[in-house]
Write a protein that holds these residues in place. Structure first.
Motif, PDB file in Angstrom:
ATOM      1  N   LYS A 166      11.936   2.066 -22.877  1.00 48.17           N
ATOM      2  CA  LYS A 166      13.053   2.000 -21.937  1.00 48.17           C
ATOM      3  C   LYS A 166      13.290   3.351 -21.286  1.00 48.17           C
ATOM      4  CE  LYS A 166      15.625  -1.934 -23.755  1.00 48.17           C
ATOM      5  NZ  LYS A 166      16.947  -2.446 -24.196  1.00 48.17           N
ATOM      6  N   SER A 167      13.123   4.415 -22.062  1.00 47.18           N
ATOM      7  CA  SER A 167      13.276   5.760 -21.502  1.00 47.18           C
ATOM      8  C   SER A 167      12.229   6.006 -20.417  1.00 47.18           C
ATOM      9  CB  SER A 167      13.143   6.803 -22.621  1.00 47.18           C
ATOM     10  OG  SER A 167      13.160   8.110 -22.089  1.00 47.18           O
ATOM     11  N   ILE A 168      10.993   5.631 -20.701  1.00 45.63           N
ATOM     12  CA  ILE A 168       9.908   5.796 -19.721  1.00 45.63           C
ATOM     13  C   ILE A 168      10.193   4.981 -18.467  1.00 45.63           C
ATOM     14  CG2 ILE A 168       7.480   5.245 -19.283  1.00 45.63           C
ATOM     15  CD1 ILE A 168       6.951   6.009 -22.252  1.00 45.63           C
ATOM     16  N   SER A 169      10.673   3.755 -18.661  1.00 47.02           N
ATOM     17  CA  SER A 169      10.987   2.895 -17.517  1.00 47.02           C
ATOM     18  C   SER A 169      12.063   3.523 -16.635  1.00 47.02           C
ATOM     19  CB  SER A 169      11.451   1.522 -18.013  1.00 47.02           C
ATOM     20  OG  SER A 169      11.815   0.703 -16.938  1.00 47.02           O
ATOM     21  N   CYS A 170      13.121   4.076 -17.243  1.00 49.04           N
ATOM     22  CA  CYS A 170      14.204   4.720 -16.474  1.00 49.04           C
ATOM     23  C   CYS A 170      13.668   5.905 -15.670  1.00 49.04           C
ATOM     24  CB  CYS A 170      15.310   5.198 -17.409  1.00 49.04           C
ATOM     25  SG  CYS A 170      16.371   3.886 -18.031  1.00 49.04           S
ATOM     26  N   ASN A 171      12.837   6.729 -16.313  1.00 51.65           N
ATOM     27  CA  ASN A 171      12.326   7.918 -15.622  1.00 51.65           C
ATOM     28  C   ASN A 171      11.336   7.554 -14.522  1.00 51.65           C
ATOM     29  OD1 ASN A 171      13.519  10.388 -16.797  1.00 51.65           O
ATOM     30  ND2 ASN A 171      12.751   9.540 -18.710  1.00 51.65           N
ATOM     31  N   LYS A 172      10.581   6.477 -14.697  1.00 53.88           N
ATOM     32  CA  LYS A 172       9.688   6.026 -13.626  1.00 53.88           C
ATOM     33  C   LYS A 172      10.493   5.512 -12.430  1.00 53.88           C
ATOM     34  CE  LYS A 172       5.409   4.945 -16.082  1.00 53.88           C
ATOM     35  NZ  LYS A 172       4.441   3.883 -16.441  1.00 53.88           N
ATOM     36  N   ILE A 191       7.946  -3.889 -11.874  1.00 52.42           N
ATOM     37  CA  ILE A 191       7.687  -5.053 -12.739  1.00 52.42           C
ATOM     38  C   ILE A 191       7.563  -4.546 -14.168  1.00 52.42           C
ATOM     39  CG2 ILE A 191       6.161  -6.980 -13.284  1.00 52.42           C
ATOM     40  CD1 ILE A 191       5.741  -5.473  -9.906  1.00 52.42           C
ATOM     41  N   ASP A 192       8.436  -5.027 -15.053  1.00 49.90           N
ATOM     42  CA  ASP A 192       8.434  -4.644 -16.466  1.00 49.90           C
ATOM     43  C   ASP A 192       8.270  -5.900 -17.312  1.00 49.90           C
ATOM     44  OD1 ASP A 192       9.006  -1.836 -16.148  1.00 49.90           O
ATOM     45  OD2 ASP A 192      10.996  -2.446 -15.526  1.00 49.90           O
ATOM     46  N   ILE A 225       3.725  -2.890 -18.140  1.00 45.31           N
ATOM     47  CA  ILE A 225       3.397  -4.191 -18.724  1.00 45.31           C
ATOM     48  C   ILE A 225       2.838  -3.997 -20.129  1.00 45.31           C
ATOM     49  CG2 ILE A 225       1.993  -6.264 -18.502  1.00 45.31           C
ATOM     50  CD1 ILE A 225       1.975  -5.853 -15.500  1.00 45.31           C
ATOM     51  N   GLU A 226       3.507  -4.569 -21.096  1.00 49.53           N
ATOM     52  CA  GLU A 226       3.044  -4.561 -22.480  1.00 49.53           C
ATOM     53  C   GLU A 226       2.105  -5.759 -22.686  1.00 49.53           C
ATOM     54  OE1 GLU A 226       5.022  -5.138 -26.912  1.00 49.53           O
ATOM     55  OE2 GLU A 226       6.245  -4.385 -25.255  1.00 49.53           O
ATOM     56  N   ASN A 227       1.076  -5.592 -23.507  1.00 47.32           N
ATOM     57  CA  ASN A 227       0.159  -6.697 -23.775  1.00 47.32           C
ATOM     58  C   ASN A 227       0.846  -7.723 -24.678  1.00 47.32           C
ATOM     59  OD1 ASN A 227      -1.931  -8.446 -24.527  1.00 47.32           O
ATOM     60  ND2 ASN A 227      -3.456  -6.823 -24.474  1.00 47.32           N
ATOM     61  N   TYR A 252      18.236   6.561 -24.451  1.00 47.72           N
ATOM     62  CA  TYR A 252      17.203   5.666 -24.997  1.00 47.72           C
ATOM     63  C   TYR A 252      16.218   6.452 -25.868  1.00 47.72           C
ATOM     64  CZ  TYR A 252      18.589   1.692 -22.081  1.00 47.72           C
ATOM     65  OH  TYR A 252      19.273   0.647 -21.514  1.00 47.72           O
ATOM     66  N   ALA A 253      15.819   7.628 -25.384  1.00 45.34           N
ATOM     67  CA  ALA A 253      14.885   8.458 -26.157  1.00 45.34           C
ATOM     68  C   ALA A 253      15.520   8.907 -27.474  1.00 45.34           C
ATOM     69  CB  ALA A 253      14.449   9.662 -25.331  1.00 45.34           C
ATOM     70  N   ALA A 254      16.816   9.255 -27.417  1.00 42.47           N
ATOM     71  CA  ALA A 254      17.510   9.700 -28.630  1.00 42.47           C
ATOM     72  C   ALA A 254      17.576   8.597 -29.675  1.00 42.47           C
ATOM     73  CB  ALA A 254      18.927  10.165 -28.281  1.00 42.47           C
ATOM     74  N   GLN A 255      17.532   7.337 -29.212  1.00 42.50           N
ATOM     75  CA  GLN A 255      17.564   6.195 -30.128  1.00 42.50           C
ATOM     76  C   GLN A 255      16.157   5.694 -30.483  1.00 42.50           C
ATOM     77  OE1 GLN A 255      20.834   3.219 -28.944  1.00 42.50           O
ATOM     78  NE2 GLN A 255      20.671   4.525 -27.125  1.00 42.50           N
TER      79      GLN A 255
END
Length: 684
Positions: free
Chosen positions: A266-272, A612-613, A575-577, A258-261
């Protein structure tokens, strides 16, 4: 980001190292002691059989001196001219030297010496074991072509003795060797063939290993769509098998892609998710530093430097506990370099980048060298040092062009192979279709009269059923519309009641509370204060005031904070605004859906962690709620008329034109995905 070097080390571990229990226990020690006593009292073929039994009992266990006993067994087998046993024992000993003692040089020396003896080996299984051990020794010694030769020989022998499990395992190892040789298309096909065998056998552990191999193979060659399909399959299977090590490796690899793209959220979500799992399984904390570094780099790219510093600090703490670990040092130095560059401290960034380049010199993974030159180029460009910037840009470009050229060649080879395979399958299908067509014509003549009569009956039946179905559908639509309007009206009424309670009764209770203080009556004052608190609680239950004051995104966060403070569940938020993308009418229904889901988690799931995302993608708002609880049978919950919460949840989703998908597995957890179109209006 986690470097490919470490990713490859992980896959080698998962694919090539066989796990055997090493814990000593009293029954095993007793059995070993008894066998040794019998061996001392015997000789000849009887002693050889007892030694063979002993090596199988203590196979690969250093604490019982397996390698020494195996050598004694081989020597006696040769003396007794039992070359089949000598070959099998040698193959197993080579495997031990290569994969357990990590001494590929000694293993390869033993294998070559055995071949030079020209033993008369008549048992194909013994020869297969010898060749597979030898193939491992060539592979670990960097001689991939030779390893493929012996893997293929072992493969044929295992096929001959009908050992499909070992046959498929050897195919997997051969696929890995082919991938190291750059034979991407052939490696992919070998993985797929091995995977088919294990899928028929329903061998979950080996399916998991092969899928990890495939996912990394696709990722290395930028086949991100194919890799993501494997990631999703691995994700579900690893949780089903409770193989959390493989699950964490997969999350790390997914985050890397995800980071490479450029998909940093999404990368942050996976690592969390990765760190949340480690919190629940502390024995896997050696995976944590990779997550710390990946999150730090993602936050640096997304200009969240305070968060980046937090994870770099955690990475430093891991390094302080293991100062001799070169991998951790590499991770930490790279993260520091990126942070100094982002902060504009170019002198420190330059020093760290040079140190990083020195650390990575000599590696065969040219991509990690390329990344350091890219860093140095950026640093010198920022320092206006054009000669140095140009120097590192040239090295970076040269390596990058070389890697991309190889990847394009591999991709072309892969698609060419895929095309040829599909072309061959199409020819076979065409022949089969032609034969079937001839048979069909002959059968059609005989059936025509029968079909004609059946067709007339079917036409009348279809008309009747269609009219009945249409009537039932119209009635169902009317009921659905009525239910939706009822929910909307009920929500409006709750909002009105909440406002009236606040503005009318609430104001009066507030006045009463002030008056009681004047008369100094503690009993009445306490009663008034409690009544006011209860009224506010009822009002919040009827309609969340925070939704009107601060918007949807903060309302969800506030709700989760309240639940978090009253439960033992670990909540993870991303959570994105999205307030400007959702109407006020839709926001209350989506809020209620999330509220119902979280209430169900707290009441029924027995979950230990919930994620929760909420994020906007294209023309939709994606809401995902994931827990690791007991799970449930979704179809039964939907059919159960008593499940009012589920019915209301689905009706609310329909009101705001959202799609809702619930994926739940018993004892594995539940994932709820809600896709809501932006600017949802006119929901009444």
């Amino acid at each position: 980001m986690e470097k490919k070097t470490w990713r490859i080390l992980l896959i080698v571990f998962l694919l090539l190292v066989v796990s055997f229990g090493s814990a000593q226990n009293a029954p095993l020690e007793t059995a070993v002691r008894n066998l040794k006593e019998k061996i001392k009292a015997s000789d000849g073929t009887i002693k050889l059989k007892l030694l063979d039994s002993l090596t199988q009992l203590i196979k690969y266990q250093r604490e019982f001196q397996y390698d020494s006993i195996a050598r004694v067994t081989i020597d006696l087998a040769v003396k007794e001219q039992d070359y089949n046993m000598a070959a099998r024992q040698t193959g197993e000993l080579v495997f031990f030297l290569v994969n357990k003692k990590r001494n590929s040089e000694e293993g390869l020396k033993l294998f070559k010496a055995t071949l030079d003896k020209n033993w008369e080996i008549t048992d194909p299984l013994s020869l297969a074991v010898l060749y597979s051990g030898g193939a491992d020794s060539f592979l670990e010694s960097g001689q991939e072509a030779e390893s493929v030769h012996y893997y293929e020989a072992a493969e044929e022998l295992f096929l001959q003795v009908e050992d499909s499990t070992q046959y498929a395992k050897i195919k997997g190892y051969k696929a890995y060797a082919l991938s190291l040789m750059g034979e991407f298309a052939s490696a992919s096909q070998e993985y797929q063939k091995a995977l088919l065998v294990f899928m028929k056998k329903e061998d979950g552990l080996n399916i998991l290993k092969l899928r990890i191999g495939l996912s990394i193979l696709y990722s290395q060659n930028r086949f991100y769509n194919e890799a993501e399909k494997e990631y999703l399959a691995i994700d579900a299977l690893a949780l089903e098998l409770k193989d959390y090590g493989a699950y964490l490796v997969n999350l790390g690899n997914m985050a890397y892609d995800y980071a490479a793209q450029g998909k940093y959220k999404k990368s942050i979500s996976c690592n969390k998710r990765k760190l949340a799992v480690i919190d629940l399984h502390p024995e896997l904390d050696y995976f944590a530093p990779y997550g710390f570094q990946a999150l730090a780099l993602d936050y640096i790219v997304t200009d969240s430097l305070d968060k980046a510093r937090l994870y770099i600090h955690k990475l430093k703490a891991s390094l302080d506990r293991n100062p001799e670990n070169h991998i951790l040092k590499d991770l930490y130095v790279e993260a520091e370099t990126q942070l100094f560059l982002a902060e504009g401290d170019l002198s420190k960034a330059e020093a760290k980048a040079k140190a990083l380049l020195d650390m990575r010199q000599g590696t065969k993974d040219y991509e990690v060298i390329m990344e350091v030159h890219e860093l140095l180029y950026g640093i010198y460009e920022a320092k206006k040092d054009e000669p140095q910037a140009l120097k590192h840009l040239k090295v970076y470009t040269k390596i990058k062009d070389s890697i991309e050229s190889v990847q394009k060649t591999r991709a072309l080879s892969y698609y060419q192979t895929l095309y040829e395979t599909e072309k061959r399958d199409a020819k076979i299908s065409k022949k089969e279709a032609e034969i079937e067509l001839l048979n069909h014509k002959n059968r059609a003549k005989q059936r025509w009269m029968i079909f004609g009569g059946i067709a007339l009956i079917a036409v009348f039946a279809i008309i009747y059923l269609f009219r009945g179905k249409r009537f039932a559908q119209e009635r169902q639509e009317l009921q659905g519309t009525f239910s939706q309007k009822l929910i909307v009206e009920r929500e409006n009424e709750r909002s009105r009641l909440a406002m009236e309670l606040h503005d009318s009764v609430g104001q009066k209770l507030m006045l009463l509370k002030k008056r009681t203080k004047e008369v100094n009556n503690e009993v009445i004052e306490t009663l008034a204060e409690r009544s006011l608190d209860e009224l506010r609680s009822i009002s919040r239950g009827l309609h969340p005031a925070v939704l009107d004051r601060f918007g949807f995104s903060k309302a969800i966060a506030a709700m989760v904070d309240e639940i978090d403070s009253n439960s033992d569940i670990l909540f993870t938020l991303d959570i994105e605004n999205v307030d400007e993308h959702i109407s006020k009418e839709a926001a209350i229904h989506l809020y209620r859906i999330v509220q119902e889901c979280l209430n169900n988690v707290v009441k029924h799931s027995k979950a230990r962690a919930v994620a929760i995302d909420i994020e906007k993608e294209d023309r939709y708002i994606h809401t995902t709620i994931t827990d690791n609880g007991l799970g449930f049978v979704v179809s039964e919950a939907i059919r159960n008329s008593k499940s009012l919460g589920m019915n209301t949840l689905l009706k609310r989703a329909k009101i705001i034109k959202s799609k809702i998908h619930i994926d739940s597995v018993n004892n594995k957890g539940t994932t709820v995905n809600i896709i809501t179109p932006i600017y949802v209006m006119n929901i009444s």
